[in-house]
Write a protein that holds these residues in place. Structure first.
Motif, PDB file in Angstrom:
ATOM      1  N   LYS A  12       0.845  -1.216   0.000  1.00 20.35           N
ATOM      2  CA  LYS A  12       0.000   0.000   0.000  1.00 20.35           C
ATOM      3  C   LYS A  12       0.877   1.263   0.000  1.00 20.35           C
ATOM      4  O   LYS A  12       1.970   1.257  -0.548  1.00 20.35           O
ATOM      5  N   GLU A 164     -11.177 -10.588  -1.115  1.00 18.92           N
ATOM      6  CA  GLU A 164     -10.815  -9.856   0.094  1.00 18.92           C
ATOM      7  C   GLU A 164     -12.061  -9.209   0.700  1.00 18.92           C
ATOM      8  O   GLU A 164     -12.455  -8.113   0.263  1.00 18.92           O
ATOM      9  N   GLY A 170      -7.202  -5.089   7.048  1.00 24.16           N
ATOM     10  CA  GLY A 170      -6.561  -4.168   7.981  1.00 24.16           C
ATOM     11  C   GLY A 170      -7.270  -4.036   9.317  1.00 24.16           C
ATOM     12  O   GLY A 170      -6.986  -3.121  10.096  1.00 24.16           O
TER      13      GLY A 170
END
Ligand code: PEP
Length: 247
Positions: A12, A164, A170
């Motif tokens: 990221k 996902e 996260g």
């Protein structure tokens, strides 16, 4: 079945040369299971730096690209440029691209089509939001995203799907191996019915969402989970353990 286990690390918008040197050190030291295809995705300004330092058995992926080779598209990069610096992979349709940057299914489909036509291997991401799962709409959402990918995919040997669930990205909240396996199996059936059985049998479907050294082995044993796309843990030495989940 002959689906090679695949583990991708999505860095990221993280890192600097110092921290990246640390990642390169533990990745090059490994040891990495030779039966696993391993790819890392640095921010675009570090792609060439990482490629020049990483061992050749580790692939490097761009985190995004546009749908044409060149032109007046400020801030973007193209598959042609990714190839020009010696890379073979790109991540497309990540939930952050969809939800933070407003990318639509159709745009993602067009990007996939162009990247594949240029010869890149695409990690194409899909996944449902928490409210969609709670409303019982997981399959509806991921099938619709996958349908657009099918419409735009001319060469399935160049596409890896990453499922996902957004609520697991996260957050430290992983889908259970059973929850993930169930969606992966449904996706494979959907691809079989809407593309072909051969494509469904061969396409790798990765799981992503808070994968860690602690949960990777159990997830990796499920028959329809062919690897992982890893965010946070790909910045740490634990990533080597995740690469070796099936070792
Ligand atoms: C991701 O960014 O693709 C991801 C799965 O992130 P995390 O592993 O941090 O949940």
């Amino acid at each position: 079945m002959g689906r090679k286990f695949f583990v991708g690390g999505n860095w990221k918008l993280n890192g600097n040369k110092k921290s990246i040197d640390g990642i390169i050190e533990f990745m090059n030291a490994g040891p990495l299971n030779a039966d696993t295809e391993v790819v890392v995705g640095p921010p675009s300004c570090y792609l060439e730096y990482v490629r020049s330092k990483l061992k050749g058995n580790i692939g490097v992926a761009a985190q995004n690209c546009f749908k044409v080779p060149s032109g007046a598209f400020t801030g973007d990069i193209s598959p042609a440029m990714i190839k020009d610096i010696g890379l073979r992979y790109v991540i497309l349709g990540h939930s952050e691209r969809r939800n933070v940057f407003g990318e639509t299914d159709e745009l993602i489909g067009e990007k996939i089509e162009h990247a594949v036509s240029e010869g890149l291997i695409v990690i194409a991401c899909i996944g449902e939001k928490l409210e969609e799962r709670e409303a019982g709409k997981t399959e509806e959402v991921v099938f619709s995203q996958t349908k657009t990918i099918i419409k735009h995919t001319k060469d399935w040997s160049k596409v890896v799907i990453a499922y996902e669930p957004i609520w697991a990205i996260g957050t430290g909240k992983t889908a259970t191996p059973e929850q993930a396996q169930s969606v992966h199996a449904s996706l494979r059936k959907f691809i079989s019915e809407n593309a072909s059985k051969e494509i469904a049998d061969n396409v790798r479907i990765l799981y992503g969402g808070s994968v860690s050294a602690a949960n990777c082995k159990e997830l990796g044993q499920k028959p329809d989970i062919d690897g992982f796309l890893v965010g946070g843990a790909s910045l740490k030495p634990d990533f080597v353990k995740i690469v070796n989940a099936r070792a």
